[in-house]
Write a protein that holds these residues in place. Structure first.
Motif, PDB file in Angstrom:
ATOM      1  N   UNK A   1      -8.347  -2.971   4.224  1.00  0.00           N
ATOM      2  CA  UNK A   1      -7.215  -2.112   4.565  1.00  0.00           C
ATOM      3  C   UNK A   1      -7.536  -0.650   4.281  1.00  0.00           C
ATOM      4  N   UNK A   2      -8.152  -0.389   3.150  1.00  0.00           N
ATOM      5  CA  UNK A   2      -8.490   0.984   2.782  1.00  0.00           C
ATOM      6  C   UNK A   2      -9.509   1.583   3.740  1.00  0.00           C
ATOM      7  N   UNK A   3     -10.528   0.813   4.109  1.00  0.00           N
ATOM      8  CA  UNK A   3     -11.561   1.304   5.011  1.00  0.00           C
ATOM      9  C   UNK A   3     -11.022   1.546   6.418  1.00  0.00           C
ATOM     10  N   UNK A   4     -10.112   0.679   6.869  1.00  0.00           N
ATOM     11  CA  UNK A   4      -9.579   0.802   8.223  1.00  0.00           C
ATOM     12  C   UNK A   4      -8.608   1.969   8.364  1.00  0.00           C
TER      13      UNK A   4
ATOM     14  N   UNK B   1       0.841  -1.194   0.000  1.00  0.00           N
ATOM     15  CA  UNK B   1       0.000   0.000   0.000  1.00  0.00           C
ATOM     16  C   UNK B   1       0.876   1.244   0.000  1.00  0.00           C
ATOM     17  N   UNK B   2       0.231   2.384  -0.154  1.00  0.00           N
ATOM     18  CA  UNK B   2       0.899   3.679  -0.017  1.00  0.00           C
ATOM     19  C   UNK B   2       0.219   4.461   1.091  1.00  0.00           C
TER      20      UNK B   2
ATOM     21  N   UNK C   1      -2.887   0.048  -5.983  1.00  0.00           N
ATOM     22  CA  UNK C   1      -1.882  -0.848  -6.583  1.00  0.00           C
ATOM     23  C   UNK C   1      -1.542  -2.029  -5.685  1.00  0.00           C
ATOM     24  N   UNK C   2      -2.329  -2.214  -4.634  1.00  0.00           N
ATOM     25  CA  UNK C   2      -2.073  -3.309  -3.702  1.00  0.00           C
ATOM     26  C   UNK C   2      -2.157  -4.667  -4.416  1.00  0.00           C
ATOM     27  N   UNK C   3      -1.159  -5.517  -4.172  1.00  0.00           N
ATOM     28  CA  UNK C   3      -1.121  -6.842  -4.775  1.00  0.00           C
ATOM     29  C   UNK C   3      -0.312  -6.939  -6.041  1.00  0.00           C
ATOM     30  N   UNK C   4       0.125  -5.808  -6.581  1.00  0.00           N
ATOM     31  CA  UNK C   4       0.937  -5.821  -7.795  1.00  0.00           C
ATOM     32  C   UNK C   4       2.262  -6.539  -7.536  1.00  0.00           C
TER      33      UNK C   4
ATOM     34  N   UNK D   1      -3.540  -9.609  -2.769  1.00  0.00           N
ATOM     35  CA  UNK D   1      -4.210  -9.173  -4.004  1.00  0.00           C
ATOM     36  C   UNK D   1      -5.727  -9.280  -3.941  1.00  0.00           C
ATOM     37  N   UNK D   2      -6.259  -9.923  -2.918  1.00  0.00           N
ATOM     38  CA  UNK D   2      -7.700 -10.152  -2.841  1.00  0.00           C
ATOM     39  C   UNK D   2      -8.458  -8.844  -2.620  1.00  0.00           C
ATOM     40  N   UNK D   3      -9.669  -8.792  -3.153  1.00  0.00           N
ATOM     41  CA  UNK D   3     -10.506  -7.612  -2.998  1.00  0.00           C
ATOM     42  C   UNK D   3     -10.837  -7.367  -1.532  1.00  0.00           C
TER      43      UNK D   3
END
Length: 306
Positions: A289-292, A155-156, A299-302, A281-283
């Protein structure tokens, strides 16, 4: 008689959230005792924590952070039947460790708490299987030379200064750290925060000796944020997510940082490794992660081959 406090009572005394108290206990920064089924913090344990934060002491580093020489003692980990991941606690790594067991093909995972530099050092000497690294890909390659690597993008997130609410000291950039009225809470060598600081100081031709508090090191964003919130320091560098646990803090972003999970390319298809990549890579992982945290997970999982 030694008095014992509940987590809420500790939170009230430190003027932080109760969840932050549990986070400090989880990270080993605040000692606790179990009385029956209840977690309690004794007056002595609380005093030890406050004393360490007040001094922003290297004693905390000695207690909680093991230098690279201790990596020689970790060889036995590679004889386990699972995977060893190095990395200091972070929302992304914690979520991975929680979700991984439900992914088909996963193996048991042991977390080895090391910062970016020591984690990559351990990967180079084959003392861990995967290393969390908040660093540029160029830095990662230079720290693990001559090895084909695969990077999985976590993540970033923003990194910046922790300051008191409304920024009463008017701290804006790195040059402000040299002011006589500013005390800085620093991170340990090898951490991504320390690397960022030292590079900025060199680029700006600022001597570390001009910064009050530079030589005193703490070992997590939560501990430096706690030092600022508690008045033991005026500012520190860290990620924005940690600042949310301290209502009295304001976060001033400086730059975006990318967190990667690094492994040797030769291991990518070995048992257990693919499950790690699939989980990240899973949705479900990306959305949670984004919500928390509010992290950028676009680009997570690349997968990147170095």
């Amino acid at each position: 008689m030694n008095k014992f406090y509940t987590a809420q009572e500790v939170a009230d005394k430190l003027k932080i959230k109760k969840t932050t108290v549990y986070e400090l206990i989880k990270r080993g920064e605040l000692s606790s005792s179990k009385i029956g089924k209840q977690l309690r913090v004794s007056e002595e344990q609380l005093a030890q924590y406050l004393d360490g934060a007040a001094q922003i002491s290297t004693a905390a580093q000695t207690r909680d952070y093991q230098p690279e020489s201790s990596l020689l003692k970790r060889d036995y980990l590679l004889h386990s039947s699972g995977l060893i991941i190095s990395g200091q606690s972070s929302p992304a790594l914690d979520l991975l460790l929680n979700q991984l067991p439900s992914t088909p093909g996963s193996l048991p995972v042991l977390q080895s708490h090391m910062n970016t530099y020591n984690g990559l050092y351990s990967l180079y000497f084959e003392k861990v299987h995967l290393a969390c690294a908040a660093a540029s890909l160029e830095d990662i390659e230079s720290l693990v030379p001559g090895v084909s690597l695969t990077a999985i993008r976590f993540c970033q997130y923003p990194v910046g200064f922790y300051v008191k609410k409304e920024n009463p000291r008017n701290i804006r950039d790195f040059s402000d750290l040299t002011r006589a009225d500013i005390i800085f809470a620093n991170r340990e060598k090898g951490s991504s925060r320390r690397v960022l600081l030292d590079r900025q100081l060199k680029a700006s031709k600022i001597s570390p000796e001009a910064i009050s508090g530079y030589r005193n090191e703490l070992v997590s964003d939560y501990s430096t944020a706690a030092a600022v919130a508690g008045g033991q320091a005026d500012t520190a560098l860290g990620e924005g997510y940690a600042a949310r646990s301290f209502p009295g803090l304001t976060f001033l972003p400086v730059r975006e940082e990318t967190l990667y999970l690094i492994l040797r390319s030769e291991n990518f298809c070995a048992p257990g490794f693919q499950a790690v990549a699939d989980t990240i890579a899973s949705e479900n992982f990306r959305r949670t992660l984004s919500l928390q945290t509010g992290y950028d997970t676009s680009h997570t999982g690349e997968i990147i081959t170095l």
